[in-house]
Scaffold this motif. Structure first.
Motif, mmCIF file in Angstrom:
data_model
loop_
_atom_site.group_PDB
_atom_site.id
_atom_site.type_symbol
_atom_site.label_atom_id
_atom_site.label_comp_id
_atom_site.label_asym_id
_atom_site.label_seq_id
_atom_site.Cartn_x
_atom_site.Cartn_y
_atom_site.Cartn_z
ATOM 1 N N ASP A 48 0.685 -1.065 -0.359
ATOM 2 C CA ASP A 48 -0.291 0.133 0.409
ATOM 3 C C ASP A 48 0.827 1.056 0.089
ATOM 4 O O ASP A 48 2.578 1.531 0.733
ATOM 5 N N SER A 49 0.350 2.530 -0.971
ATOM 6 C CA SER A 49 1.440 2.991 -0.549
ATOM 7 C C SER A 49 1.733 4.049 0.088
ATOM 8 O O SER A 49 2.964 4.403 0.455
ATOM 9 N N HIS A 50 0.904 4.346 0.810
ATOM 10 C CA HIS A 50 1.289 4.819 2.656
ATOM 11 C C HIS A 50 2.365 4.088 3.602
ATOM 12 O O HIS A 50 3.304 4.741 3.935
ATOM 13 N N LYS A 51 2.660 2.421 2.962
ATOM 14 C CA LYS A 51 3.408 2.078 3.882
ATOM 15 C C LYS A 51 4.800 2.028 2.996
ATOM 16 O O LYS A 51 5.739 1.617 4.153
ATOM 17 N N LEU A 52 5.138 2.512 1.519
ATOM 18 C CA LEU A 52 6.292 2.605 0.497
ATOM 19 C C LEU A 52 7.004 3.778 2.077
ATOM 20 O O LEU A 52 8.540 4.186 1.512
ATOM 21 N N HIS A 53 5.705 4.144 2.449
ATOM 22 C CA HIS A 53 6.929 5.922 2.885
ATOM 23 C C HIS A 53 6.857 5.452 4.652
ATOM 24 O O HIS A 53 8.023 6.088 4.811
ATOM 25 N N TYR A 54 6.687 4.343 4.672
ATOM 26 C CA TYR A 54 7.537 4.114 6.601
ATOM 27 C C TYR A 54 9.604 4.387 6.325
ATOM 28 O O TYR A 54 10.291 4.920 7.850
ATOM 29 N N GLN A 79 10.352 -0.378 12.133
ATOM 30 C CA GLN A 79 10.197 -1.485 12.346
ATOM 31 C C GLN A 79 8.828 -1.798 11.264
ATOM 32 O O GLN A 79 8.256 -3.003 10.850
ATOM 33 N N LEU A 80 7.949 -0.597 11.563
ATOM 34 C CA LEU A 80 6.678 -0.837 10.581
ATOM 35 C C LEU A 80 7.083 -1.181 8.790
ATOM 36 O O LEU A 80 6.195 -1.868 8.429
ATOM 37 N N ALA A 81 8.373 -0.933 8.766
ATOM 38 C CA ALA A 81 8.964 -1.098 7.301
ATOM 39 C C ALA A 81 9.147 -2.008 6.908
ATOM 40 O O ALA A 81 8.472 -3.019 6.018
ATOM 41 N N LEU A 82 9.569 -2.698 8.313
ATOM 42 C CA LEU A 82 10.023 -4.125 7.959
ATOM 43 C C LEU A 82 9.300 -5.247 7.680
ATOM 44 O O LEU A 82 9.001 -6.381 7.259
ATOM 45 N N GLN A 83 7.712 -4.587 9.150
ATOM 46 C CA GLN A 83 6.913 -5.980 8.692
ATOM 47 C C GLN A 83 6.140 -5.527 7.202
ATOM 48 O O GLN A 83 5.789 -7.209 6.595
ATOM 49 N N ALA A 84 5.959 -4.707 7.036
ATOM 50 C CA ALA A 84 5.806 -4.373 5.625
ATOM 51 C C ALA A 84 6.532 -4.886 4.678
ATOM 52 O O ALA A 84 6.095 -5.414 3.356
ATOM 53 N N ILE A 85 7.308 -5.034 4.345
ATOM 54 C CA ILE A 85 8.291 -6.081 3.928
ATOM 55 C C ILE A 85 7.982 -7.499 3.518
ATOM 56 O O ILE A 85 7.718 -7.601 1.941
#
Length: 212
Positions: free
Chosen positions: A7-13, A20-26
């Motif tokens: 999701d686009s908003h997660k790409l900005h983490y 940590q949120l970035a790692l979860q999203a990846i």
């Protein structure tokens, strides 16, 4: 970018420092069949943000083996060493990027500005201000509307007592971003050093009237 179908908003983490949120999203994207090479590279960026430099380097090198663009890999490895104040190793990797993008105008436009700013910043930290100016000017050639390069080049000219050039570059920085008080502060400092106290006070007063 939509490399991993996140999701686009997660790409900005990563940019927002929410590592940590970035790692979860990846990791979630990988489970959904996302691009493993890009995921590996993004993990390197995330661990760099977390200051886990050894792990970040591991992922960057792994991404390179998987086919990640070498200029991007070396750019981030350079940032990694710079963050650890290992400036010679940082410069070594940044110069590898420079060699690659000089042969590729598209990549030069894409990452040249960031690359040259990073090199210029390191040379400033090493008190090699003439070399710093050289690279800030290279960044300006890539992007003539780049505030940061004009500003830091102006400071570098001030450090080598080239006050006229410092004025020229800082005035350009103010023109590009007139709400940056720090630009007025340093321009006023240059004028004060030149003995132009009235001009210095005028610039500083003008800066304080600008809504930040």
């Amino acid at each position: 970018p939509n490399y991993l179908h996140i999701d686009s908003h997660k790409l900005h983490y990563i940019d927002e420092g929410k590592f940590q949120l970035a790692l979860q999203a990846i990791n979630a994207a990988i489970k959904k069949g996302g691009n493993k090479r890009q995921a590996t590279f993004l993990k390197g960026q995330t661990y760099l943000g977390l200051k886990k430099y050894k792990k970040a380097l591991e992922f960057f090198l792994k991404a390179k083996k998987m086919g990640q663009s070498e200029d991007e890999v070396y750019l981030y490895i350079g940032k990694l060493y710079s963050a650890q104040n290992k400036y010679d190793k940082a410069i070594e990797n940044f110069k590898k990027v420079e060699k690659i993008i000089q042969r590729n105008p598209v990549r030069l436009r894409a990452i040249g500005e960031v690359l040259y700013q990073n090199i210029g910043t390191i040379y400033n930290k090493k008190n090699n201000h003439k070399e710093a100016i050289k690279y800030f000017n290279k960044a300006i050639q890539v992007n003539p509307s780049d505030y940061k390069s004009f500003f830091f080049a102006g400071l570098s000219y001030y450090k080598i007592n080239d006050y006229n050039s410092a004025v020229k570059y800082l005035e350009k920085a103010i023109k590009l971003k007139p709400r940056k008080l720090i630009s007025y502060k340093y321009l006023a400092t240059v004028y004060y050093t030149m003995g132009k106290k009235d001009k210095s006070f005028y610039i500083m007063a003008k800066g304080f009237t600008i809504k930040q």
